[in-house]
Design a protein around this motif. Sequence first.
Motif, PDB file in Angstrom:
ATOM      1  N   ILE A 191       0.835  -1.241  -0.160  1.00  0.00           N
ATOM      2  CA  ILE A 191       0.112   0.177  -0.104  1.00  0.00           C
ATOM      3  C   ILE A 191       0.986   1.134   0.042  1.00  0.00           C
ATOM      4  O   ILE A 191       1.856   1.290   0.844  1.00  0.00           O
ATOM      5  CB  ILE A 191      -0.830   0.082   1.210  1.00  0.00           C
ATOM      6  N   VAL A 192       0.493   2.168  -0.936  1.00  0.00           N
ATOM      7  CA  VAL A 192       1.288   3.301  -1.028  1.00  0.00           C
ATOM      8  C   VAL A 192       0.354   4.631  -0.808  1.00  0.00           C
ATOM      9  O   VAL A 192      -0.794   4.741  -1.450  1.00  0.00           O
ATOM     10  CB  VAL A 192       2.093   3.517  -2.523  1.00  0.00           C
ATOM     11  N   LEU A 193       0.754   5.578   0.060  1.00  0.00           N
ATOM     12  CA  LEU A 193      -0.066   6.663   0.140  1.00  0.00           C
ATOM     13  C   LEU A 193       1.004   7.815  -0.068  1.00  0.00           C
ATOM     14  O   LEU A 193       2.196   7.993   0.377  1.00  0.00           O
ATOM     15  CB  LEU A 193      -0.721   6.859   1.704  1.00  0.00           C
ATOM     16  N   SER A 194       0.718   8.591  -0.989  1.00  0.00           N
ATOM     17  CA  SER A 194       1.360   9.854  -1.460  1.00  0.00           C
ATOM     18  C   SER A 194       0.754  10.976  -1.520  1.00  0.00           C
ATOM     19  O   SER A 194      -0.466  11.264  -1.897  1.00  0.00           O
ATOM     20  CB  SER A 194       1.862   9.654  -2.783  1.00  0.00           C
ATOM     21  N   TYR A 195       1.408  12.259  -1.035  1.00  0.00           N
ATOM     22  CA  TYR A 195       0.828  13.327  -1.011  1.00  0.00           C
ATOM     23  C   TYR A 195       1.662  14.488  -1.734  1.00  0.00           C
ATOM     24  O   TYR A 195       2.783  14.524  -1.851  1.00  0.00           O
ATOM     25  CB  TYR A 195       0.736  14.378   0.624  1.00  0.00           C
ATOM     26  N   GLY A 196       0.834  15.233  -2.487  1.00  0.00           N
ATOM     27  CA  GLY A 196       1.735  16.223  -3.451  1.00  0.00           C
ATOM     28  C   GLY A 196       2.151  15.356  -4.473  1.00  0.00           C
ATOM     29  O   GLY A 196       1.751  14.423  -5.110  1.00  0.00           O
ATOM     30  N   ALA A 197       3.696  15.723  -5.017  1.00  0.00           N
ATOM     31  CA  ALA A 197       4.282  15.226  -6.112  1.00  0.00           C
ATOM     32  C   ALA A 197       4.595  13.820  -5.973  1.00  0.00           C
ATOM     33  O   ALA A 197       4.930  13.190  -4.807  1.00  0.00           O
ATOM     34  CB  ALA A 197       5.601  16.000  -6.396  1.00  0.00           C
ATOM     35  N   ALA A 198       4.289  12.905  -6.702  1.00  0.00           N
ATOM     36  CA  ALA A 198       4.258  11.152  -6.737  1.00  0.00           C
ATOM     37  C   ALA A 198       5.805  11.211  -6.665  1.00  0.00           C
ATOM     38  O   ALA A 198       6.653  11.734  -7.018  1.00  0.00           O
ATOM     39  CB  ALA A 198       3.761  10.531  -7.919  1.00  0.00           C
ATOM     40  N   PRO A 199       6.081   9.818  -5.926  1.00  0.00           N
ATOM     41  CA  PRO A 199       7.513   9.483  -5.900  1.00  0.00           C
ATOM     42  C   PRO A 199       8.029   9.174  -7.451  1.00  0.00           C
ATOM     43  O   PRO A 199       7.003   8.767  -8.201  1.00  0.00           O
ATOM     44  CB  PRO A 199       7.495   8.162  -4.941  1.00  0.00           C
ATOM     45  N   ALA A 200       9.391   9.031  -7.616  1.00  0.00           N
ATOM     46  CA  ALA A 200       9.794   8.678  -8.994  1.00  0.00           C
ATOM     47  C   ALA A 200       9.356   7.469  -9.325  1.00  0.00           C
ATOM     48  O   ALA A 200       9.363   7.045 -10.494  1.00  0.00           O
ATOM     49  CB  ALA A 200      11.294   9.048  -9.209  1.00  0.00           C
ATOM     50  N   LYS A 201       9.414   6.570  -8.318  1.00  0.00           N
ATOM     51  CA  LYS A 201       8.764   5.147  -8.732  1.00  0.00           C
ATOM     52  C   LYS A 201       7.833   4.691  -7.491  1.00  0.00           C
ATOM     53  O   LYS A 201       8.331   4.638  -6.465  1.00  0.00           O
ATOM     54  CB  LYS A 201      10.241   4.085  -8.671  1.00  0.00           C
ATOM     55  N   VAL A 202       6.875   4.335  -7.906  1.00  0.00           N
ATOM     56  CA  VAL A 202       5.806   3.857  -6.986  1.00  0.00           C
ATOM     57  C   VAL A 202       5.780   2.275  -6.527  1.00  0.00           C
ATOM     58  O   VAL A 202       5.787   1.572  -7.477  1.00  0.00           O
ATOM     59  CB  VAL A 202       4.336   4.108  -7.394  1.00  0.00           C
ATOM     60  N   PRO A 203       6.402   2.130  -5.371  1.00  0.00           N
ATOM     61  CA  PRO A 203       6.410   0.507  -4.985  1.00  0.00           C
ATOM     62  C   PRO A 203       5.179  -0.232  -5.529  1.00  0.00           C
ATOM     63  O   PRO A 203       4.096   0.215  -5.138  1.00  0.00           O
ATOM     64  CB  PRO A 203       6.873   0.434  -3.616  1.00  0.00           C
ATOM     65  N   ALA A 204       5.406  -1.700  -6.229  1.00  0.00           N
ATOM     66  CA  ALA A 204       4.321  -2.081  -6.560  1.00  0.00           C
ATOM     67  C   ALA A 204       4.369  -3.548  -5.640  1.00  0.00           C
ATOM     68  O   ALA A 204       3.254  -4.270  -5.547  1.00  0.00           O
ATOM     69  CB  ALA A 204       4.582  -2.792  -7.692  1.00  0.00           C
ATOM     70  N   ALA A 205       5.564  -3.727  -4.939  1.00  0.00           N
ATOM     71  CA  ALA A 205       5.445  -5.121  -3.962  1.00  0.00           C
ATOM     72  C   ALA A 205       6.578  -4.858  -3.010  1.00  0.00           C
ATOM     73  O   ALA A 205       7.356  -4.051  -3.003  1.00  0.00           O
ATOM     74  CB  ALA A 205       5.598  -6.318  -4.995  1.00  0.00           C
ATOM     75  N   TYR A 206       6.309  -5.633  -1.775  1.00  0.00           N
ATOM     76  CA  TYR A 206       7.416  -5.638  -1.072  1.00  0.00           C
ATOM     77  C   TYR A 206       7.943  -7.112  -0.620  1.00  0.00           C
ATOM     78  O   TYR A 206       7.072  -8.041  -0.596  1.00  0.00           O
ATOM     79  CB  TYR A 206       6.491  -4.993   0.425  1.00  0.00           C
ATOM     80  N   ASP A 207       9.100  -7.212  -0.218  1.00  0.00           N
ATOM     81  CA  ASP A 207       9.751  -8.358   0.016  1.00  0.00           C
ATOM     82  C   ASP A 207       9.491  -8.997   1.548  1.00  0.00           C
ATOM     83  O   ASP A 207      10.515  -8.442   2.014  1.00  0.00           O
ATOM     84  CB  ASP A 207      10.980  -8.330  -0.366  1.00  0.00           C
ATOM     85  N   PHE A 208       8.463  -9.477   1.661  1.00  0.00           N
ATOM     86  CA  PHE A 208       8.148 -10.119   3.122  1.00  0.00           C
ATOM     87  C   PHE A 208       9.438 -10.817   3.472  1.00  0.00           C
ATOM     88  O   PHE A 208       9.587 -11.891   2.712  1.00  0.00           O
ATOM     89  CB  PHE A 208       6.871 -10.579   3.282  1.00  0.00           C
ATOM     90  N   PRO A 209       9.882 -10.835   4.641  1.00  0.00           N
ATOM     91  CA  PRO A 209      10.671 -11.906   5.266  1.00  0.00           C
ATOM     92  C   PRO A 209      10.121 -13.242   5.347  1.00  0.00           C
ATOM     93  O   PRO A 209       8.654 -13.447   5.300  1.00  0.00           O
ATOM     94  CB  PRO A 209      10.818 -11.522   6.700  1.00  0.00           C
TER      95      PRO A 209
END
Length: 212
Positions: A191-209
């Motif tokens: 889940i990504v929450l962004s305020y204002g300018a978007a990040p250069a790259k929006v994370p699409a996945a997370y490497d869970f342990p």
Amino acid sequence: MHTKLALAVALSAVTLGVAACAAPAPAPAPSAAPSTSAMAPSPESTGTSPAAASDFALDIAGAPGRIAQAGLSVLTAEGNVDHYHAHLDLFKDGKPVTVPANIGITAGPDNRANGISALHTHDTTGVVHIESPTAGQVFTLGQLLTEWGVLGGSGAPGTGDGPLDGWTLYVNGQKRDAGIRDLPLKAHDEIVLSYGAAPAKVPAAYDFPSGE
């Protein structure tokens, strides 16, 4: 400037039964008393713009009230009926904001952990832990943000009444046009929450342990 209060002992040292997940690392108590608000707007903040990233710090002292406001209970141990994890990344004007450890965890006057919500964080990785004693209960992003005290960019912090104008929501890399408060937290969602300018790259996945 808000003081970020870290717990003085690991949760495993008290009565919270956290063998299933990593506990927050011990840290010295702060030199100043914690603030009574989790995210007060800075003097220059106006409209719906959130305060500076440094003002997203967690106020442990207000945790019981915010947990109750999220519609959740303070437990004496993590639940073991439903157990899964999601991941949250927060950005302001393209820059990452740290998701604090110990969201959904309460502490006594001695800074020792004395309670925990079924919805919580243990560290600053952004991993959100859902460990519920009740099967099938749905937990939402709005509840987590209320526990944190950063729901909305203006108004009384932690009340859940602040507007969410200007925030953009992404789930697994896909933009969502609505539903920030009501978004259900699901296993291994990024889940990504962004305020204002978007990040250069929006994370699409997370490497869970492994095992999470």
